[in-house]
Design an enzyme around this catalytic site. Structure first.
Site, PDB file in Angstrom:
ATOM      1  N   ASP A   1       0.827  -1.206   0.000  1.00 30.35           N
ATOM      2  CA  ASP A   1       0.000   0.000   0.000  1.00 30.35           C
ATOM      3  C   ASP A   1       0.862   1.256   0.000  1.00 30.35           C
ATOM      4  O   ASP A   1       2.061   1.210   0.254  1.00 30.35           O
ATOM      5  CB  ASP A   1      -0.952   0.008   1.202  1.00 30.35           C
ATOM      6  CG  ASP A   1      -0.204   0.058   2.522  1.00 30.35           C
ATOM      7  OD1 ASP A   1       0.884  -0.520   2.597  1.00 30.35           O
ATOM      8  OD2 ASP A   1      -0.716   0.664   3.478  1.00 30.35           O
ATOM      9  N   GLU A   2       0.212   2.376  -0.280  1.00 28.43           N
ATOM     10  CA  GLU A   2       0.762   3.723  -0.123  1.00 28.43           C
ATOM     11  C   GLU A   2       2.077   3.936  -0.866  1.00 28.43           C
ATOM     12  O   GLU A   2       3.018   4.557  -0.361  1.00 28.43           O
ATOM     13  CB  GLU A   2       0.902   4.055   1.374  1.00 28.43           C
ATOM     14  CG  GLU A   2      -0.456   4.110   2.059  1.00 28.43           C
ATOM     15  CD  GLU A   2      -0.383   4.408   3.544  1.00 28.43           C
ATOM     16  OE1 GLU A   2      -1.375   4.961   4.064  1.00 28.43           O
ATOM     17  OE2 GLU A   2       0.636   4.085   4.185  1.00 28.43           O
ATOM     18  N   VAL A   3       2.136   3.427  -2.098  1.00 28.26           N
ATOM     19  CA  VAL A   3       3.296   3.703  -2.951  1.00 28.26           C
ATOM     20  C   VAL A   3       3.237   5.154  -3.427  1.00 28.26           C
ATOM     21  O   VAL A   3       2.185   5.642  -3.847  1.00 28.26           O
ATOM     22  CB  VAL A   3       3.324   2.740  -4.145  1.00 28.26           C
ATOM     23  CG1 VAL A   3       4.330   3.205  -5.199  1.00 28.26           C
ATOM     24  CG2 VAL A   3       3.666   1.326  -3.675  1.00 28.26           C
TER      25      VAL A   3
END
Length: 638
Positions: free
Chosen positions: A404-406
């Site tokens: 997540d949250e790249v």
């Protein structure tokens, strides 16, 4: 004594005989007697089971009369109404009696287990010791000073309680397909009670023993334990097969003993998955043997690491208690401290924008960091990390890859990545980076399977930009990956994405942040105000959060269960219990029973169960004044 070379025997004119006289001295050590509590006074109250409000029977506090039977609060709690003590509530309860058997812990024993494998016997014995320890801790004086004389009643001292286990298979490792059902009944004579727990697997039998431990409590009047002495049958099985807690040990290190204590509390609530978010950008506390630079650069201190032995011990500890422990190595984002050493070993830059400032430009919280997708050597290091994690967490059925949250801005901050992307794509766009992000996950799974030899592992990924707006099936294989949902249940756009993911065949684990993020509702740790996911999620919100409502009925079979998450920006071993419990118990009943009612139907049992957790040494958050516990149903608001 050694002789020098100048010492000659002729110099000795005689033989000196030394006579040792042994004097025996008797020392009488006097010890102060173990302090005993003050004699208990008798209160002028008793409890009667009545339906005062029409909403079901309650324990009502009244003044004793000369002809009353003096029913104590604990007896009333055990005997008043159908929905009495058990948490999470079972599928069915038949023929629960109202009479008590009274006994002391030393006279509780299990029956013959010799027909089971040595491993199952060992599991039963270890779980039994934990069970007996819990019985002792029910005694108020035992909790405070480790002592406490039990009843002087000859009848109660001699009364026996036998627990018989009937386990039909030799399954010794909890897995996705483990059958956790059990049945329990109790019969009694004047001299003994017999508890029979029947299950297909050891893990079901373990749940049955947990349920039995909730059918007894402390009898203050007789200073012993008391239990329901007759029960036709409890039958029980879980609604969801995946019932978990996710704990972050990167932002703040959590000691091994605290993790074990958390697993004990999970077992008390029949939760069965401990999702260990073991690394993040903040720290890398897993002690690597192949690349020790990982923890040398990444751990907060040499004492704040988890060795292979530590992890394997926790995995086994959990398995005996019906809890499967599985790891998360979050990537390609949430990678930072612990990955800076690549250039020193001629591997090149392994991670980019690590600790880069201003952090707001490159990640969602400090510190920043992501894997360098332009450097193929990252896969050599990942292969080693996967292999060592798989060995330590063996047997592995789930491996959480994070995902997540790249931040594309983080990747774009690296000239190496920009040049590599430009050489690979005619036109570098956001979609180009999405393609590389997806390629990373596919390749990571392939490498994991190759280096571990585990081909039936299920990878887990958090929802992210890669799973939005119909993209999950484009980039990911539903046969390989399970999607963990952290988006909000009360957001129509998010629900649309979840529906799309389920419709493409992905199994789902629900962890929606608006109900099951347990770190919410405190002061901000960057800036002022409150943290991002405020308000606080009380147990009522946790309890009423039905995972099935995240998708339409036709896709509900894709929801295999859920987890509550505790991210530890503002939590550590000192606050762990109160952050997790008793809200974790509310989660447990939702996932075990998926009740039709609301939190209000469970409130009396929840208040009681919180007391039970405290008796077992779990520092669960207080929910109400003691007065409410003793005056059931009177703490309400219209």
């Amino acid at each position: 004594m050694a002789m020098s070379e100048n010492t000659k025997p002729g110099l000795f004119v005689g033989l000196l005989v030394v006579v040792c006289v042994v004097i025996t001295v008797s020392i009488i050590v006097t010890r102060d007697p173990v302090p005993q509590p003050e004699p208990l006074f008798s209160q002028p109250y008793e409890y009667v089971c009545q339906d005062v409000t029409g909403s079901g029977p309650r324990c009502v506090k009244v003044v004793r009369t000369d002809d009353s039977n003096g029913t104590s609060l604990n007896v009333c709690k055990l005997t008043c109404g159908e929905r009495r003590l058990i948490w999470p509530y079972p599928v069915s309860v038949e023929g629960m009696g109202t009479e008590m058997s009274r006994f002391i812990p030393i006279n509780v024993m299990y029956g013959d287990i010799s027909s089971h494998s040595t491993q199952i016997q060992d599991f039963i014995k270890e779980n039994w010791e934990a069970f007996k320890g819990n019985l002792e801790m029910i005694h108020p004086d035992y909790v405070t000073n480790g002592v406490g004389e039990w009843t002087t009643s000859d009848t109660y001292n001699k009364f026996k309680v036998y627990v018989n286990f009937i386990i039909k298979t030799g399954v010794s490792t909890i897995s996705r397909t483990t059958i956790e059902s059990y049945s329990l009944n109790i019969s009694s004579t004047a001299e003994r009670s017999t508890v029979t727990i029947e299950a297909i697997t050891y893990f079901g039998a373990r749940h049955g023993l947990e349920t039995f431990s909730q059918l007894l409590n402390y009898d203050a009047e007789n200073n012993c334990l008391q239990m329901i002495n007759s029960l036709g049958r409890i039958y029980d099985e879980p609604f969801f097969r995946h019932r978990g807690l996710s704990l972050d040990t990167s932002r703040n290190y959590i000691p091994v003993k605290s993790i074990k204590k958390t697993i004990d509390a999970m077992a008390a609530n029949k939760l069965n998955y401990f999702h260990w978010h073991i690394t993040d950008t903040h720290s890398f506390p897993f002690k690597m043997e192949s690349w020790p630079q990982m923890h040398e650069y990444g751990a907060y201190s040499p004492r704040q690491v988890y060795s292979h032995k530590d992890v394997s011990e926790i995995v086994r500890y959990g398995n005996v208690r019906g809890v499967k422990v599985y790891p998360e190595l979050d990537s390609p984002a949430h990678i930072g401290n612990g990955w800076q050493w690549g250039p020193t070993q001629e591997l090149g830059t392994l991670a980019v924008c690590v600790n880069q400032e201003p952090w707001q430009s490159y990640c969602v919280e400090p510190p920043c960091g992501q894997l360098n997708i332009a450097n193929p050597r990252i896969y050599d290091v990942l292969a080693s990390v996967y292999k060592e994690l798989a060995d330590a967490f063996s047997p592995v059925q789930y491996f959480h890859f994070g995902g997540d949250e790249v931040s594309i801005d983080c990747w774009n901050s690296s000239a190496e990545i920009r040049d590599w992307m430009s050489a690979k794509y005619d036109n570098v766009t956001k979609d180009s980076y999405f393609d590389e992000w997806a390629n990373f996950h596919s390749r990571s799974m392939e490498i994991f399977e190759n280096v571990t030899g585990i081909t039936d592992v299920k990878g887990i990924l958090w929802t992210s930009s890669l799973t939005e707006a119909g993209m999950a099936a484009k980039y990911l294989d539903p046969e390989k990956f399970i999607i963990q949902i952290w988006t909000y249940q009360n957001n129509n756009d998010s629900l649309g994405d979840v529906e799309d993911i389920a419709s493409k065949g992905f199994e789902l684990i629900i962890t929606n942040a608006d109900a099951w993020y347990l770190d919410c509702g405190v002061g901000a740790w960057v800036g002022n105000g409150f943290n991002w996911c405020s308000p606080y999620k009380p147990w009522q919100t946790v309890y009423d959060n039905n995972p099935l409502l995240m998708v339409s009925p036709e896709y509900r079979d894709k929801i295999i269960g859920g987890e509550a998450a505790l991210w530890t920006e503002q939590a550590d071993a000192q606050t762990l219990d109160s952050k997790l419990w008793p809200r974790g118990a509310a989660l447990a009943e939702r996932l075990w029973s998926n009740p039709n009612g609301t939190w209000a139907d469970a409130e009396l049992r929840m208040i009681l169960h919180r007391q039970r957790l405290v008796e077992r040494g779990i520092a669960a958050e207080r929910l109400q004044p003691q007065w409410c516990f003793e005056n059931e149903g009177l703490c309400y608001i219209l």
